[in-house]
Scaffold this motif. Structure first.
Motif, PDB file in Angstrom:
ATOM      1  N   GLY A 260      51.911  17.606 -44.359  1.00  0.00           N
ATOM      2  CA  GLY A 260      52.371  16.262 -44.424  1.00  0.00           C
ATOM      3  C   GLY A 260      53.607  16.046 -43.910  1.00  0.00           C
ATOM      4  N   THR A 261      54.472  17.012 -44.088  1.00  0.00           N
ATOM      5  CA  THR A 261      55.943  17.028 -43.633  1.00  0.00           C
ATOM      6  C   THR A 261      56.080  17.925 -42.418  1.00  0.00           C
ATOM      7  N   VAL A 262      54.898  18.705 -42.004  1.00  0.00           N
ATOM      8  CA  VAL A 262      55.217  19.398 -41.010  1.00  0.00           C
ATOM      9  C   VAL A 262      54.173  18.745 -39.644  1.00  0.00           C
ATOM     10  N   PRO A 263      54.658  18.050 -38.673  1.00  0.00           N
ATOM     11  CA  PRO A 263      53.394  17.693 -37.710  1.00  0.00           C
ATOM     12  C   PRO A 263      52.798  18.579 -37.049  1.00  0.00           C
ATOM     13  N   VAL A 264      51.485  18.481 -37.023  1.00  0.00           N
ATOM     14  CA  VAL A 264      50.514  19.554 -36.280  1.00  0.00           C
ATOM     15  C   VAL A 264      49.778  18.985 -35.319  1.00  0.00           C
ATOM     16  N   THR A 265      49.722  19.327 -34.141  1.00  0.00           N
ATOM     17  CA  THR A 265      48.749  18.986 -32.981  1.00  0.00           C
ATOM     18  C   THR A 265      47.489  19.329 -33.115  1.00  0.00           C
ATOM     19  N   GLY A 273      39.353  17.407 -37.761  1.00  0.00           N
ATOM     20  CA  GLY A 273      40.665  16.882 -37.042  1.00  0.00           C
ATOM     21  C   GLY A 273      41.236  15.357 -37.355  1.00  0.00           C
ATOM     22  N   LEU A 274      40.103  14.632 -37.343  1.00  0.00           N
ATOM     23  CA  LEU A 274      40.406  13.042 -37.578  1.00  0.00           C
ATOM     24  C   LEU A 274      40.567  12.866 -39.011  1.00  0.00           C
ATOM     25  N   GLN A 275      39.977  13.596 -39.912  1.00  0.00           N
ATOM     26  CA  GLN A 275      40.383  13.620 -41.202  1.00  0.00           C
ATOM     27  C   GLN A 275      41.811  13.910 -41.633  1.00  0.00           C
ATOM     28  N   ASN A 276      42.022  15.080 -40.961  1.00  0.00           N
ATOM     29  CA  ASN A 276      43.471  15.366 -41.496  1.00  0.00           C
ATOM     30  C   ASN A 276      44.432  14.640 -40.758  1.00  0.00           C
ATOM     31  N   ILE A 277      44.327  13.837 -39.734  1.00  0.00           N
ATOM     32  CA  ILE A 277      44.915  13.024 -39.104  1.00  0.00           C
ATOM     33  C   ILE A 277      45.261  11.566 -40.342  1.00  0.00           C
ATOM     34  N   LEU A 278      44.012  11.212 -40.692  1.00  0.00           N
ATOM     35  CA  LEU A 278      43.882  10.267 -41.717  1.00  0.00           C
ATOM     36  C   LEU A 278      44.665  10.442 -42.999  1.00  0.00           C
ATOM     37  N   ALA A 279      44.783  11.735 -43.293  1.00  0.00           N
ATOM     38  CA  ALA A 279      44.977  12.230 -44.591  1.00  0.00           C
ATOM     39  C   ALA A 279      46.590  12.356 -44.483  1.00  0.00           C
ATOM     40  N   GLY A 280      47.342  12.410 -43.066  1.00  0.00           N
ATOM     41  CA  GLY A 280      48.605  12.677 -43.047  1.00  0.00           C
ATOM     42  C   GLY A 280      48.926  14.027 -42.740  1.00  0.00           C
ATOM     43  N   ASP A 281      48.232  14.931 -42.674  1.00  0.00           N
ATOM     44  CA  ASP A 281      48.199  16.364 -42.588  1.00  0.00           C
ATOM     45  C   ASP A 281      48.243  16.600 -41.088  1.00  0.00           C
ATOM     46  N   GLN A 282      47.846  15.981 -40.298  1.00  0.00           N
ATOM     47  CA  GLN A 282      47.820  16.527 -38.750  1.00  0.00           C
ATOM     48  C   GLN A 282      48.329  15.152 -38.180  1.00  0.00           C
ATOM     49  N   CYS A 283      49.313  15.636 -37.081  1.00  0.00           N
ATOM     50  CA  CYS A 283      50.026  14.520 -36.165  1.00  0.00           C
ATOM     51  C   CYS A 283      48.997  13.779 -35.423  1.00  0.00           C
ATOM     52  N   MET A 284      48.206  14.416 -34.605  1.00  0.00           N
ATOM     53  CA  MET A 284      47.552  13.821 -33.504  1.00  0.00           C
ATOM     54  C   MET A 284      46.518  14.643 -32.896  1.00  0.00           C
ATOM     55  N   THR A 285      45.463  14.368 -32.481  1.00  0.00           N
ATOM     56  CA  THR A 285      44.298  15.414 -31.582  1.00  0.00           C
ATOM     57  C   THR A 285      44.376  14.645 -30.190  1.00  0.00           C
ATOM     58  N   VAL A 286      43.767  15.603 -29.491  1.00  0.00           N
ATOM     59  CA  VAL A 286      43.418  15.077 -28.180  1.00  0.00           C
ATOM     60  C   VAL A 286      41.908  14.791 -27.940  1.00  0.00           C
ATOM     61  N   TYR A 287      41.531  13.647 -27.559  1.00  0.00           N
ATOM     62  CA  TYR A 287      40.020  13.243 -27.440  1.00  0.00           C
ATOM     63  C   TYR A 287      39.609  13.342 -25.955  1.00  0.00           C
ATOM     64  N   LYS A 288      38.677  14.251 -26.017  1.00  0.00           N
ATOM     65  CA  LYS A 288      37.800  14.350 -24.560  1.00  0.00           C
ATOM     66  C   LYS A 288      36.491  13.799 -24.752  1.00  0.00           C
ATOM     67  N   ALA A 289      36.195  12.716 -24.006  1.00  0.00           N
ATOM     68  CA  ALA A 289      34.884  11.942 -23.988  1.00  0.00           C
ATOM     69  C   ALA A 289      33.899  12.975 -23.473  1.00  0.00           C
ATOM     70  N   VAL A 290      33.294  13.973 -24.393  1.00  0.00           N
ATOM     71  CA  VAL A 290      32.517  14.897 -23.991  1.00  0.00           C
ATOM     72  C   VAL A 290      31.221  14.231 -23.120  1.00  0.00           C
ATOM     73  N   LYS A 291      30.839  13.257 -23.652  1.00  0.00           N
ATOM     74  CA  LYS A 291      29.537  12.515 -23.124  1.00  0.00           C
ATOM     75  C   LYS A 291      29.872  12.388 -21.522  1.00  0.00           C
ATOM     76  N   LYS A 292      31.120  11.750 -21.071  1.00  0.00           N
ATOM     77  CA  LYS A 292      31.318  11.655 -19.820  1.00  0.00           C
ATOM     78  C   LYS A 292      31.380  13.016 -18.995  1.00  0.00           C
ATOM     79  N   GLU A 293      31.664  14.025 -19.593  1.00  0.00           N
ATOM     80  CA  GLU A 293      31.862  15.386 -19.118  1.00  0.00           C
ATOM     81  C   GLU A 293      30.417  16.070 -18.824  1.00  0.00           C
TER      82      GLU A 293
END
Length: 371
Positions: A260-265, A273-293
């Protein structure tokens, strides 16, 4: 590479046109896209890589590809090699023997992927590289995301989160993807470019930089723990190439009481990953709309399998750095996800509130506007 991103509406329209064209075909003379084959006699083989590198292959790609092929009325065989190169080859041989006229692969590495593509092409079978380009493989098409842009978003995200935390100077660690995965090279390229001004200017110091073989999360934890120990815990930010690697780093940060004090991508917008972001443990993620792919790849596969027109389906080309040949491609646009837009991933149907919002995260989900 960047021109003409394959928008969702275009994918839907293209798929619709393909299906309309396929429905009227009753000539069974095709094979490998060389003639005209009815949708009812066409067959597409898909080899997914594993379940270890990312949950997405089974939770997202498989279901979207299955739905697209079923909607097209095309027979398909989707199997997962589970990270085993020998199994990958065996699956390919079985699919070729079974009469697929299109083979779509997510390679485990370019060498073994090329061997499979060569064998398919020798049998007149059309080929598609899905998500990962097989260097030297000569696939007919490549469908993926702009993977250099994925890395740029990660680099920009790490800088944003460090700035938001009030850190104008920082020691950063790179936890890169598999050295045998061309995408990992592209992610790293984009991230390095995004952070170059900061590193060249001396604001950021890269104190550790290592690839994780086979995207193995367990190895990632060991590697990051070594990084943390060797730097005396002086790591202010972690450029992790995907959510699995990010979660491995977070586990070590938790062990040392600094999560929570060290940003992680991250990348892939997995539930974890989304849960980690909501919990404050992860800074961000990159969403790739897999359905389009998946829809874009399926549209190409259906056209190739039935002898349909593929001229308008590719949106550009990428250069195979091993052969210098241009490969007709569809490259989709990724999106950076932070706390305030986690809800967009759920709204897009990639996952559900029930999957992400555990009881422990109920308040965080409410704060993030997830309803």
């Amino acid at each position: 590479m960047r021109r003409g991103m394959f928008l969702a509406t275009a994918a839907v329209a293209a798929t619709g046109l393909l299906l309309a064209g396929c429905a009227g075909s009753d000539d069974d003379s095709g094979g490998g896209g060389g003639g005209t084959t009815s949708a009812s006699t066409a067959k597409v083989g898909v080899i997914l890589p594993d379940t270890k590198s990312s949950a997405r292959w089974e939770t997202a790609d498989r279901k979207y590809l299955e739905q697209a092929f079923e909607d097209a009325g095309v027979d398909y065989d989707i199997q997962n090699a589970q990270g085993d190169k020998t199994q990958f080859q065996t699956i390919a041989d079985q699919m070729i023997t079974s009469g697929v006229n299109v083979l779509m692969i997510v390679n485990l590495d370019s060498g073994s992927g090329k061997a499979v593509l060569d064998k398919a092409k020798a049998q007149g079978i059309a080929t598609i590289d899905y998500d990962r380009l097989t260097l030297g493989g000569g696939a007919d098409f490549y469908v993926s995301f702009d993977n250099v842009e994925v890395g740029r978003l990660q680099g920009q995200g790490l800088e944003k989160c460090l700035t938001d935390a009030g850190k104008t100077t920082a020691n950063i660690a790179f936890l890169n993807g598999s050295p045998t995965d061309n995408n990992a090279t592209l992610f790293n390229q984009g991230a390095v470019e995004a952070l170059q001004a900061k590193t060249d200017g001396g604001d950021y110091t890269v104190v550790a930089d290592q690839a994780v073989p086979d995207w193995d999360n367990q190895q990632a934890g060991t590697i990051f723990e070594q990084m943390y120990t060797e730097t005396g815990g002086k790591i202010d930010g972690v450029l992790a190439a995907n959510d699995g690697l990010g979660n491995a780093a977070i586990a070590i940060l938790k062990k040392n009481g600094v999560n929570g004090t060290v940003p992680v991508t991250g990348q892939d917008a997995t539930d974890q990953g989304l849960q980690n972001i909501l919990a404050g443990d992860q800074c961000m993620t990159v969403y790739k709309a897999v359905k389009k792919e998946a829809d874009a790849a399926a549209a190409l596969a259906v056209a190739l399998a039935t002898g349909g027109d593929t001229a308008d389906l590719a949106t550009g080309t990428v250069t195979d750095t091993e052969t210098d040949q241009e490969v007709d491609s569809v490259l989709l646009k990724p999106e950076a996800i932070y706390f305030d837009n986690v809800k967009d991933v759920i709204a897009d149907g990639y996952t559900t509130k029930e999957n992400v919002c555990t009881e422990a995260l109920a308040d965080a989900c409410a704060s993030a506007g997830i309803s």
